[in-house]
Design an enzyme around this catalytic site. Structure first.
Site, PDB file in Angstrom:
ATOM      1  N   GLY A   7      -1.178  34.724   6.514  1.00 19.11           N
ATOM      2  CA  GLY A   7      -2.180  33.790   6.915  1.00 19.11           C
ATOM      3  C   GLY A   7      -1.572  32.848   7.416  1.00 19.11           C
ATOM      4  CE  LYS A 186      -7.373  22.359  -4.468  1.00 19.98           C
ATOM      5  NZ  LYS A 186      -6.651  23.158  -3.424  1.00 19.98           N
ATOM      6  CG  ASN A 194     -13.066  21.551  -0.157  1.00 23.75           C
ATOM      7  OD1 ASN A 194     -12.251  20.447  -1.019  1.00 23.75           O
ATOM      8  ND2 ASN A 194     -12.382  22.426   0.514  1.00 23.75           N
TER       9      ASN A 194
END
Ligand SMILES: NC(=O)C1=CN([C@@H]2O[C@H](COP(=O)(O)OP(=O)(O)OC[C@H]3O[C@@H](n4cnc5c(N)ncnc54)[C@H](OP(=O)(O)O)[C@@H]3O)[C@@H](O)[C@H]2O)C=CC1
Ligand SMILES: CC(C)(CO)C(=O)C(=O)O
Length: 309
Positions: A7, A186, A194
């Site tokens: 990734g 987090k 976000n």
């Protein structure tokens, strides 16, 4: 160390460059054919804060073309791509490498455990950031750190070697005392920054200039607190708020558009169901209402629908 980055989007590429520059043998693994081809042809191009382009010759491959074995596999897909990547890696995992993920969201350990014995898994979080500007090209701002822990600490004697490798590359890694608490911390940060930056189409610094950012923040994190308490997960809304406030300056992440904003801009599915959506769902199971997180998850899904994602 011989390292595969499985990734190799924005974050995987940033980490790959730093680890290779520190003398590790790094292979970037990704399913995006144009990205892999561009890296092998032109090198990985990294645009830094001052607008300068740096070119790094690197090796990139599609998962099905990798025949090598590695000491460390760093999984840096999106949460919802992880299961497929682990299937695609197949034989790459057969020599029992350490498998580390720093991907955002809650639930990644459960995904990895379906493919890799618990004793090989290391998980954590990072506030390093990065963005893709096109195939073979990333843009990076600010600095960051990593907090990680082996899923079964007693069964993983190599943690100091993993930490040394990451720190040798300047990635500022340290061992977390309680990795589930670190993951929720987090996820709390991502479920504020976000989600709101995506809905408001702003970067982290701009979010921090809003006079009501604390009200918006508290609406999300007070529900995180209630759900975490019910699930017996260590969580402090106040600590997460401090961490969020620390991202506003240009030296940290002020200039960064969060990864969810990048996904929406690139018309790609977001990780919302592993963030606000996860907490809303868990809250419903535990009879702890989390209506703000539920509606924010709906709002992001509505935006995805309008964008045809
Ligand atoms: N970006 C950031 O600043 C940060 C991200 N994270 C987390 O790290 C993990 C990885 O995120 P990130 O590096 O941002 O992910 P990216 O979206 O940059 O890359 C993930 C994968 O998406 C595919 N992809 C990305 N962009 C395109 C495109 N334009 N066209 C086609 N395919 C594309 C590639 O794989 P494929 O083709 O196989 O789909 C790539 O491997 C996530 O969990 C994220 O939340 C954590 C901290 C900061
Ligand atoms: C950099 C940071 C912390 C910003 O929210 C992040 O995790 C992301 O962009 O996904």
């Amino acid at each position: 160390m011989k390292i595969a980055i499985a990734g190799a989007g924005a974050m995987g590429s940033r980490f790959g460059v730093k680890l290779q520059a520190a003398g590790n043998q790094v292979t970037l693994i990704d399913n995006w054919a144009d990205h892999v081809a561009a890296i092998n042809r032109d090198g990985l191009i990294v645009t830094t804060d001052d607008g300068t382009d740096h070119v790094y010759p690197m090796t990139a491959m599609a998962p099905q073309d990798v025949t090598d074995h590695f000491d460390l596999v760093i999984l840096f897909t999106k949460a919802m791509q992880m299961d497929q990547m682990l299937q695609d890696l197949g034989d790459v995992l057969s020599n029992q490498p350490a498998v580390l993920t720093l991907a955002n969201g809650i639930g990644n350990v459960e995904t990895i455990e379906r493919h890799v014995p618990k004793a090989q898994i290391v998980v954590g979080t990072t506030v390093w950031s990065s963005g893709m500007t096109g195939p073979g090209h990333i843009k990076v701002t600010g600095t960051g750190s990593i907090s990680l822990q082996a899923v079964v600490p007693d069964a993983f004697p190599n943690l100091p070697a993993v930490l040394d490798t990451l720190n040798g590359a300047g990635l500022h890694a340290s061992e977390a005392a309680n990795v589930m608490a670190a993951i929720w911390k987090k996820a709390g940060l991502n479920s504020v920054l976000n989600t709101y930056c995506t809905l408001f189409d702003c970067n982290i610094g701009e979010f921090g200039t809003l006079p009501n950012w604390r009200t918006l923040n508290d609406a999300v994190l007070n529900e995180f607190q209630a759900v975490a308490d019910a699930a017996k997960i260590q969580f402090s809304a106040a600590d997460v708020t401090d961490l969020i406030a620390a991202q506003f300056s240009p030296e940290t992440n002020g200039g960064h558009y969060p990864s969810m904003h990048q996904d929406m801009a690139n018309r790609r599915p977001t990780e919302i169901d592993f963030l606000n959506g996860y907490v809303a769902k868990l809250g419903a199971q535990l009879n702890v209402p989390a209506p703000t997180n539920a509606i924010l998850a709906q709002a992001i899904h509505a935006q995805e629908t309008l964008k045809g994602i």
